[in-house]
Scaffold this active site. Sequence first.
Site, PDB file in Angstrom:
ATOM      1  N   ASP A 111      88.088  95.919  35.667  1.00 22.13           N
ATOM      2  CA  ASP A 111      86.403  95.463  35.487  1.00 22.13           C
ATOM      3  C   ASP A 111      87.177  93.952  35.968  1.00 22.13           C
ATOM      4  OD1 ASP A 111      84.316  94.706  34.280  1.00 22.13           O
ATOM      5  OD2 ASP A 111      84.218  95.274  32.816  1.00 22.13           O
ATOM      6  N   ASP A 147      81.006  96.363  39.860  1.00 18.03           N
ATOM      7  CA  ASP A 147      82.366  95.464  39.366  1.00 18.03           C
ATOM      8  C   ASP A 147      83.909  96.791  38.593  1.00 18.03           C
ATOM      9  OD1 ASP A 147      80.268  96.008  37.588  1.00 18.03           O
ATOM     10  OD2 ASP A 147      80.765  94.514  36.092  1.00 18.03           O
ATOM     11  N   GLU A 148      83.554  97.587  38.498  1.00 20.13           N
ATOM     12  CA  GLU A 148      84.514  98.166  37.637  1.00 20.13           C
ATOM     13  C   GLU A 148      84.927  99.390  38.251  1.00 20.13           C
ATOM     14  OE1 GLU A 148      83.003  99.731  33.675  1.00 20.13           O
ATOM     15  OE2 GLU A 148      81.381  98.364  33.506  1.00 20.13           O
TER      16      GLU A 148
END
Lengths: 419, 85
Positions: A9, A105-106
Site C-alpha cells: 500500500d 496505490d495498492e
Amino acid sequence: MERVILHADLNNFYASVECLHRPEIRNQPVAVCGNQEARHGIVLAKNYLAKATGIQTGEAIWQARRKCPYLVVVPPNYPLYLRYSRLARSIYADYSDQVEPFGLDEAWLDVTRSHHICGDGKKIADGIRERIKYEMGVTASVGVSWNKIFAKLGSDMKKPDATTSITRENYQQVVWPLPADELLYVGRATKRKLAYYGICTIGDIAGADPLFLKSRLGKWGEVLWAFANGCDNSPVTHLGEEAIIKSIGNSITTPRDLRNDEDVWMTICILSESVAARLREQGFKCRTVHVYVRDKDLFTCGFQGKFIKPTNLSKNLAEKAMALFKEHYNWSNPIRSLGVRGCDLVTADANEQLSLFCDEGRQIRQENLELTVDILRRRFGNLAIQRAVLLQDSDLRSIDPKEDHVIYPVAFFKEGHLP
Amino acid sequence: MMETRYENADKIYVCVQAVFYTDGSLRPVTLVWEDGREYAVDKVLDIRRAASLKAGGTGIRYTCRIAGKETYLFFEEGRWFMERK
C-alpha cells in the site's frame, strides 16, 4: 505449501507524489482535493501533517480548512499518479508474476514460489519497500500473510514505510482485537448490524456462529466469518502490468484445410487484424512477428522475423507474416491451423525514430485507417467491415478470432459477487 | 490527459547531448548548465532508477563525472534535470 501473500500500500499516495514533486510544500499540511467548480471539492488524499489536524479523506474542502486554516490544497494530477503506479507495479513484477492491483496505490502479490530466489515473505516485503523509497521517492507499507485478507490488514497496521507479518501463530493476538470494520468489506451498514448483536471486533466475528452470521447478513455473513478466521483461499490473479504480457497472438483451426497461398493470405489477414487490434487496445507495438503452422498430419512448425521498427498495424503484420510463410513453407501438406503472434512488445506511446527510407506519410495514413476500422468494429461488431480479399470465401470470412478470443479477468470480488 | 509539470528552483532542466546506442541504451555526452556554459560528461559511473528528493522527481539517474566532480543527471519522461547544489 503455505501461500505467501503480500499486500503493498503506497502511503498517502497522491499526497506523497505531490510532496515529492513540489519540495516547497513538503513541510506543510497538504491535501489533494477534487475540482471545486466541478463539485468534486472533497479531500482525496492528505499528507501526515494534514492528517494530524484531523482532516479525513472524503471531507469537503471547507470542512478541512476549518480544521486546518493553513492547509495547502492542490488539484489532482492523475497522469503523474499513473506513472508512479506503473513504476510500483514494475517493481512488484520483479518478485512475482502474480500481481493484482487494487486501485492505483495498492496491490497483492503472491510470492509463494519466489522464496528460493528472493527470500521469505518479510525479506521480499522489506526489499520492495526499500526499492519504492529509493527508486520512487515515496513510501509503502507491506502486509505479509498466508491470505489476501490478512495481508491487507497487515499493510494497514503500521504506517508509513513498515512491514507487518501476520502469521498463523500471531493472528489471534494481532487481528482479532481490531474493530470489525477494519476487515475488508465490512462497511458502515454491516458494522452497525454486527454491533447490534454485540459483535464489535474481528475476533467477535471469528468467534460467532457462522450460521447465525449467515441468517443475519446473508451469504456475506459466512464469507466474513471465513475472512476473520483466515480461511480465504482466493488467488492473486495474474492481471497486471505490461511486463507480464509477453506477446499477443491468435491462432485458429480453420473451418476447412488451407490448400494454397491465397487461403493462407486470407487467414493471415484475419488473424493479423485481430492481433493488431488487440495490440492497439493494450497500448503495445511488437518488434517481432511469429507465424505458427500446423498441417493436416498435425506436424507443427513456426517462423519468426523482426520488423525494422515496432508496429501495431495489421497491414505490416500480415505482409511480414505472409513473407515469412512463403519463405519457409513448402506446401508438403495442406494446413489445418494457423497462428500469428506479435512478440517483443514495446509500449505504443514510446518515442519513435522515424526512418528516412520508408514512406512515413503512408504509415500514418494506414494508422488512421486502422484506427477508424477499430472504431467501426467497436460500434458495429468485428464483422462489420472486412477486407475485400475475404469475400472470396464464405467459410473463412466468418472467422472472428477477436470476438472468440476472450480473456476473462478473475476479479477478486466484483461488487456483489461472492468468490 | 497530460501530466501537469511543476517548476521548482531546485530542479534544473538542462540541455543534453546524448548518444543512443543500437542496443537502446543512452549516454549523456555534454550538457549546458543554466548559465549557458557547456560541460563534457567525462565518465558515466553508474546508471540506475532513482528518485531525487532534492529536486522532486524520479527517473533514470546517471552518476557522472563532470569537471572532476561526481554529480547526478536524471532522465525523466524525456527531459534531463539536475539537482541544485
